[in-house]
Design a protein around this motif. Structure first.
Motif, mmCIF file in Angstrom:
data_model
loop_
_atom_site.group_PDB
_atom_site.id
_atom_site.type_symbol
_atom_site.label_atom_id
_atom_site.label_comp_id
_atom_site.label_asym_id
_atom_site.label_seq_id
_atom_site.Cartn_x
_atom_site.Cartn_y
_atom_site.Cartn_z
ATOM 1 N N LEU A 49 10.943 56.846 14.938
ATOM 2 C CA LEU A 49 11.912 56.675 16.021
ATOM 3 C C LEU A 49 12.772 57.918 16.136
ATOM 4 C CD1 LEU A 49 13.188 54.693 18.104
ATOM 5 C CD2 LEU A 49 14.810 54.082 16.315
ATOM 6 N N THR A 50 12.780 58.517 17.335
ATOM 7 C CA THR A 50 13.664 59.658 17.575
ATOM 8 C C THR A 50 14.752 59.229 18.545
ATOM 9 O OG1 THR A 50 12.219 60.478 19.323
ATOM 10 C CG2 THR A 50 11.910 61.424 17.136
ATOM 11 N N LEU A 71 15.901 56.419 23.114
ATOM 12 C CA LEU A 71 15.111 56.099 21.922
ATOM 13 C C LEU A 71 13.635 56.296 22.248
ATOM 14 C CD1 LEU A 71 16.880 52.687 21.184
ATOM 15 C CD2 LEU A 71 17.408 54.893 20.139
ATOM 16 N N HIS A 72 12.911 56.973 21.354
ATOM 17 C CA HIS A 72 11.473 57.148 21.558
ATOM 18 C C HIS A 72 10.734 56.763 20.286
ATOM 19 C CE1 HIS A 72 7.670 58.580 23.044
ATOM 20 N NE2 HIS A 72 7.529 59.296 21.943
ATOM 21 N N ASN A 73 9.760 55.866 20.439
ATOM 22 C CA ASN A 73 8.915 55.441 19.326
ATOM 23 C C ASN A 73 7.616 56.233 19.393
ATOM 24 O OD1 ASN A 73 7.314 54.197 17.438
ATOM 25 N ND2 ASN A 73 7.394 52.166 18.345
ATOM 26 N N ALA A 78 4.843 48.960 17.254
ATOM 27 C CA ALA A 78 6.157 48.677 17.834
ATOM 28 C C ALA A 78 7.223 48.701 16.737
ATOM 29 C CB ALA A 78 6.147 47.317 18.524
ATOM 30 N N LEU A 79 8.428 49.072 17.119
ATOM 31 C CA LEU A 79 9.575 49.059 16.216
ATOM 32 C C LEU A 79 10.581 48.053 16.740
ATOM 33 C CD1 LEU A 79 10.197 52.874 15.672
ATOM 34 C CD2 LEU A 79 9.210 51.264 14.055
ATOM 35 N N ILE A 114 10.905 48.182 20.651
ATOM 36 C CA ILE A 114 10.474 49.428 21.279
ATOM 37 C C ILE A 114 8.977 49.548 21.044
ATOM 38 C CG2 ILE A 114 10.800 51.922 21.409
ATOM 39 C CD1 ILE A 114 13.554 51.418 20.070
ATOM 40 N N PRO A 115 8.177 49.337 22.091
ATOM 41 C CA PRO A 115 6.715 49.394 21.923
ATOM 42 C C PRO A 115 6.239 50.764 21.440
ATOM 43 C CG PRO A 115 7.326 48.431 24.043
ATOM 44 C CD PRO A 115 8.571 49.009 23.457
#
Length: 168
Positions: A49-50, A71-73, A78-79, A114-115
């Protein structure tokens, strides 16, 4: 009194059988390997996760504020963000603002999924981190520490810069 013999030890008038010294190193090695396989890796990977463009809107005279970020996964799975913490506030929680029947309604939105490969934006009039019971007023330019708690125990530290009240 302890008397050590070849196969027995007498301790407080009881005979105790000593372990076979030839198999003791082998048993210790097996026990050590069993512990090592059950323990978490020493160099656990950071979650994929960024977080970018994290900011908080200054709210002079108020005990609440909202934090926004992207947010970027980058991972293949998924997170799930299960909670948020901040030392700058007594309570932090993901909320969502929506327009329902012409009225703006805000509701808690935890957990936040977050997929894999997805980007989720927390922005004004949408998802945001609600900070309540601020420890002190937030000044423009300062950094607000946030911690995103992920399902499974991973944590992501975030530093959000305070922007003026009219920032978008």
């Amino acid at each position: 009194m302890i008397i050590v013999g070849r196969l027995r030890t007498v301790w407080h008038n009881r005979a105790v059988r000593l372990p076979n010294l030839r198999t003791l190193p082998r048993a210790a090695l097996l026990a050590l390997l069993a512990c090592a396989t059950c323990a978490a890796p020493l160099h656990a990977q950071a979650p994929p996760l960024t977080v970018t463009d994290a900011w908080v809107r200054a709210t002079p005279g108020a005990a609440v504020a909202a934090a926004y970020m992207t947010l970027h996964n980058a991972g293949a799975r998924a997170l799930r963000i299960v909670a948020v913490r901040s030392s700058a506030a007594g309570h932090a929680m993901i909320h969502e603002t929506r327009l329902e029947n012409g009225q703006s309604v805000m509701r808690p939105r935890e957990p936040l999924d977050i997929p894999a490969g997805a980007t989720v934006t927390l922005a004004p009039e949408g998802l945001h981190v609600m900070l309540t019971s601020l420890v002190r007023p937030l000044a423009v330019g300062e950094q607000v520490p946030l911690e995103l708690l992920l399902e499974g125990g991973a944590r992501v530290a975030v530093s959000a810069r305070v922007r003026p009240l009219n920032a978008e």
